[in-house]
Design an enzyme around this catalytic site. Structure first.
Site, PDB file in Angstrom:
ATOM      1  N   ASP A   1       0.854  -1.189   0.000  1.00  0.00           N
ATOM      2  CA  ASP A   1       0.000   0.000   0.000  1.00  0.00           C
ATOM      3  C   ASP A   1       0.885   1.233   0.000  1.00  0.00           C
ATOM      4  O   ASP A   1       2.090   1.153   0.284  1.00  0.00           O
ATOM      5  CB  ASP A   1      -0.920   0.022   1.224  1.00  0.00           C
ATOM      6  CG  ASP A   1      -1.898   1.201   1.181  1.00  0.00           C
ATOM      7  OD1 ASP A   1      -2.539   1.392   0.134  1.00  0.00           O
ATOM      8  OD2 ASP A   1      -1.994   1.934   2.170  1.00  0.00           O
ATOM      9  N   SER A   2       0.288   2.383  -0.295  1.00  0.00           N
ATOM     10  CA  SER A   2       1.025   3.640  -0.275  1.00  0.00           C
ATOM     11  C   SER A   2       1.307   4.110   1.143  1.00  0.00           C
ATOM     12  O   SER A   2       2.137   4.998   1.346  1.00  0.00           O
ATOM     13  CB  SER A   2       0.235   4.727  -1.028  1.00  0.00           C
ATOM     14  OG  SER A   2      -1.005   4.966  -0.383  1.00  0.00           O
TER      15      SER A   2
ATOM     16  N   TYR B   1      -0.464   8.107  -3.647  1.00  0.00           N
ATOM     17  CA  TYR B   1      -0.375   7.574  -4.998  1.00  0.00           C
ATOM     18  C   TYR B   1      -1.429   8.189  -5.918  1.00  0.00           C
ATOM     19  O   TYR B   1      -1.254   8.218  -7.134  1.00  0.00           O
ATOM     20  CB  TYR B   1      -0.586   6.054  -4.972  1.00  0.00           C
ATOM     21  CG  TYR B   1       0.624   5.225  -4.591  1.00  0.00           C
ATOM     22  CD1 TYR B   1       1.824   5.795  -4.171  1.00  0.00           C
ATOM     23  CD2 TYR B   1       0.555   3.830  -4.668  1.00  0.00           C
ATOM     24  CE1 TYR B   1       2.919   5.012  -3.835  1.00  0.00           C
ATOM     25  CE2 TYR B   1       1.644   3.031  -4.330  1.00  0.00           C
ATOM     26  CZ  TYR B   1       2.819   3.632  -3.908  1.00  0.00           C
ATOM     27  OH  TYR B   1       3.896   2.844  -3.576  1.00  0.00           O
ATOM     28  N   GLY B   2      -2.537   8.657  -5.340  1.00  0.00           N
ATOM     29  CA  GLY B   2      -3.668   9.105  -6.140  1.00  0.00           C
ATOM     30  C   GLY B   2      -3.344  10.104  -7.239  1.00  0.00           C
ATOM     31  O   GLY B   2      -3.799   9.953  -8.378  1.00  0.00           O
TER      32      GLY B   2
ATOM     33  N   CYS C   1      -4.225  -1.506  -2.212  1.00  0.00           N
ATOM     34  CA  CYS C   1      -4.371  -0.080  -2.528  1.00  0.00           C
ATOM     35  C   CYS C   1      -5.178   0.001  -3.814  1.00  0.00           C
ATOM     36  O   CYS C   1      -4.825  -0.644  -4.817  1.00  0.00           O
ATOM     37  CB  CYS C   1      -2.992   0.543  -2.709  1.00  0.00           C
ATOM     38  SG  CYS C   1      -2.984   2.214  -3.397  1.00  0.00           S
ATOM     39  N   ASN C   2      -6.261   0.756  -3.802  1.00  0.00           N
ATOM     40  CA  ASN C   2      -7.122   0.840  -4.974  1.00  0.00           C
ATOM     41  C   ASN C   2      -6.420   1.513  -6.150  1.00  0.00           C
ATOM     42  O   ASN C   2      -6.524   1.063  -7.291  1.00  0.00           O
ATOM     43  CB  ASN C   2      -8.402   1.601  -4.625  1.00  0.00           C
ATOM     44  CG  ASN C   2      -9.336   0.799  -3.757  1.00  0.00           C
ATOM     45  OD1 ASN C   2     -10.258   0.146  -4.233  1.00  0.00           O
ATOM     46  ND2 ASN C   2      -9.118   0.833  -2.450  1.00  0.00           N
ATOM     47  N   THR C   3      -5.706   2.612  -5.885  1.00  0.00           N
ATOM     48  CA  THR C   3      -4.994   3.302  -6.959  1.00  0.00           C
ATOM     49  C   THR C   3      -3.978   2.380  -7.611  1.00  0.00           C
ATOM     50  O   THR C   3      -3.866   2.314  -8.843  1.00  0.00           O
ATOM     51  CB  THR C   3      -4.286   4.556  -6.410  1.00  0.00           C
ATOM     52  OG1 THR C   3      -5.249   5.423  -5.821  1.00  0.00           O
ATOM     53  CG2 THR C   3      -3.547   5.297  -7.516  1.00  0.00           C
TER      54      THR C   3
ATOM     55  N   GLU D   1      -3.594   9.079   7.455  1.00  0.00           N
ATOM     56  CA  GLU D   1      -2.155   9.016   7.672  1.00  0.00           C
ATOM     57  C   GLU D   1      -1.736   9.808   8.908  1.00  0.00           C
ATOM     58  O   GLU D   1      -0.739   9.496   9.555  1.00  0.00           O
ATOM     59  CB  GLU D   1      -1.405   9.522   6.438  1.00  0.00           C
ATOM     60  CG  GLU D   1      -1.457   8.594   5.249  1.00  0.00           C
ATOM     61  CD  GLU D   1      -0.654   7.317   5.454  1.00  0.00           C
ATOM     62  OE1 GLU D   1       0.352   7.359   6.200  1.00  0.00           O
ATOM     63  OE2 GLU D   1      -1.033   6.277   4.884  1.00  0.00           O
TER      64      GLU D   1
ATOM     65  N   CYS E   1     -10.873   3.354  -1.157  1.00  0.00           N
ATOM     66  CA  CYS E   1      -9.468   3.549  -0.813  1.00  0.00           C
ATOM     67  C   CYS E   1      -9.263   2.811   0.499  1.00  0.00           C
ATOM     68  O   CYS E   1     -10.090   2.936   1.410  1.00  0.00           O
ATOM     69  CB  CYS E   1      -9.123   5.036  -0.662  1.00  0.00           C
ATOM     70  SG  CYS E   1      -7.469   5.348   0.000  1.00  0.00           S
ATOM     71  N   THR E   2      -8.195   2.049   0.599  1.00  0.00           N
ATOM     72  CA  THR E   2      -8.051   1.218   1.790  1.00  0.00           C
ATOM     73  C   THR E   2      -7.791   2.032   3.054  1.00  0.00           C
ATOM     74  O   THR E   2      -7.878   1.501   4.159  1.00  0.00           O
ATOM     75  CB  THR E   2      -6.928   0.177   1.605  1.00  0.00           C
ATOM     76  OG1 THR E   2      -5.726   0.824   1.178  1.00  0.00           O
ATOM     77  CG2 THR E   2      -7.348  -0.857   0.569  1.00  0.00           C
ATOM     78  N   HIS E   3      -7.494   3.325   2.910  1.00  0.00           N
ATOM     79  CA  HIS E   3      -7.415   4.204   4.086  1.00  0.00           C
ATOM     80  C   HIS E   3      -8.793   4.466   4.692  1.00  0.00           C
ATOM     81  O   HIS E   3      -8.913   4.732   5.892  1.00  0.00           O
ATOM     82  CB  HIS E   3      -6.797   5.558   3.708  1.00  0.00           C
ATOM     83  CG  HIS E   3      -5.325   5.533   3.468  1.00  0.00           C
ATOM     84  ND1 HIS E   3      -4.767   5.027   2.317  1.00  0.00           N
ATOM     85  CD2 HIS E   3      -4.290   5.961   4.227  1.00  0.00           C
ATOM     86  CE1 HIS E   3      -3.445   5.165   2.380  1.00  0.00           C
ATOM     87  NE2 HIS E   3      -3.131   5.723   3.531  1.00  0.00           N
TER      88      HIS E   3
END
Length: 277
Positions: free
Chosen positions: A10-11, A42-43, A74-76, A153, A185-187
């Site tokens: 993931d980012s 990353y988006g 991570c979706n992106t 974050e 988004c996994t966040h």
């Protein structure tokens, strides 16, 4: 190979939501998690940049930890890199978008589905295509919410400030009369309580991490990769960013002690090639 770990990329810390779901679904499996915090978000980046980052980390995890399966948590990164990595890696690769899209299509009653994600995921239209592939009646409304990544974050998950930011940002989706919202988004599952309050009790929130964990279980069985050892599984963590901040968020979310190893970016930028199939 069956006793090697599952790798997750993931980012930042968002993919920990997928890791938590995998730990619940597959408690006997060893895992290794890599959060590329130095290069997030990353988006806004190009697909080529994101694809390069994922290749570098995948190579690192294969060489360092001999992972048997890779989850792009991570979706992106899933939108940018999954098709390429399917072709380039000799191990199974699972993304988070398809499982999430299928889960949303199953629960919607009105066929009005929303997606909140990064700009990269929204612009890829991956969720739109996959949700409509399940049922052409489905209508998808997408909204880029990069502010939510910043909140996650910073570990600002439940404060009045977080609620204010989330409520204001999601106002356009409230007007769309959705009955289902994909946390694309996994966040974002880290912010699920404030998102739920902002959208109201009639909107079902879909966390693709849960569906991804089920997909990982299926793939392990299909490829005969389920772990055989009866010893307790290990969980390792890497970040390219601030290890202390990563550990605080990880320990809060996973409810366990976490020790993270910091990886200098120079160790990754030399790894631009993947071992071919």
């Amino acid at each position: 190979m069956r006793n090697d770990p599952i790798g997750l990329i993931d980012s930042g810390v968002g993919g920990l939501t997928v890791l938590k779901a995998i730990h619940r679904r597959l408690p006997a499996e060893a895992t290794v998690y890599f959060g590329d915090q130095q290069r997030l978000p990353y988006g806004p980046r190009t697909k080529q940049e994101v694809r390069t980052f994922v290749r570098q980390i995948a190579t690192f995890l294969r060489r360092t930890d001999r992972i048997k399966l890779l989850v792009i948590a991570c979706n992106t990164a899933t939108a940018a890199a999954l098709p390429a990595l399917h072709q380039e890696l000799p191990i199974p690769v699972v993304g988070v978008i398809a499982p999430g899209a299928k889960a949303a299509a199953k629960v919607t009653q009105t066929h009005r589905i929303g997606v909140i994600a990064t700009a990269g995921t929204v612009n890829s239209r991956s969720y739109d295509r996959l949700v409509r592939k399940q049922d052409l009646q489905n209508q998808v409304t997408s909204l880029a919410c990069p502010e939510f990544v910043t909140l996650a974050e910073a570990n600002d998950l439940t404060s009045p400030h977080a609620q204010q930011v989330v409520t204001a940002k999601l106002q356009p989706l409230r007007a769309a009369h959705l009955d289902t919202l994909i946390l694309g988004c996994t966040h974002f599952p880290l912010l699920q309580p404030v998102i739920h309050r902002a959208m109201g009790p009639t909107v079902h929130l879909v966390d693709p991490g849960v569906a991804t964990a089920q997909r990982v279980a299926t793939v392990l069985t299909e490829h005969q990769l389920t772990r055989l050892k009866t010893t307790p599984p290990t969980a390792r963590y890497y970040t390219t960013g601030d290890g202390a901040s990563f550990e605080r968020v990880a320990q809060q979310w996973l409810s366990t002690a976490v020790h993270v190893q910091t990886v200098p970016l120079t160790d990754l930028t030399q790894l631009d090639t993947l071992e071919a199939k």
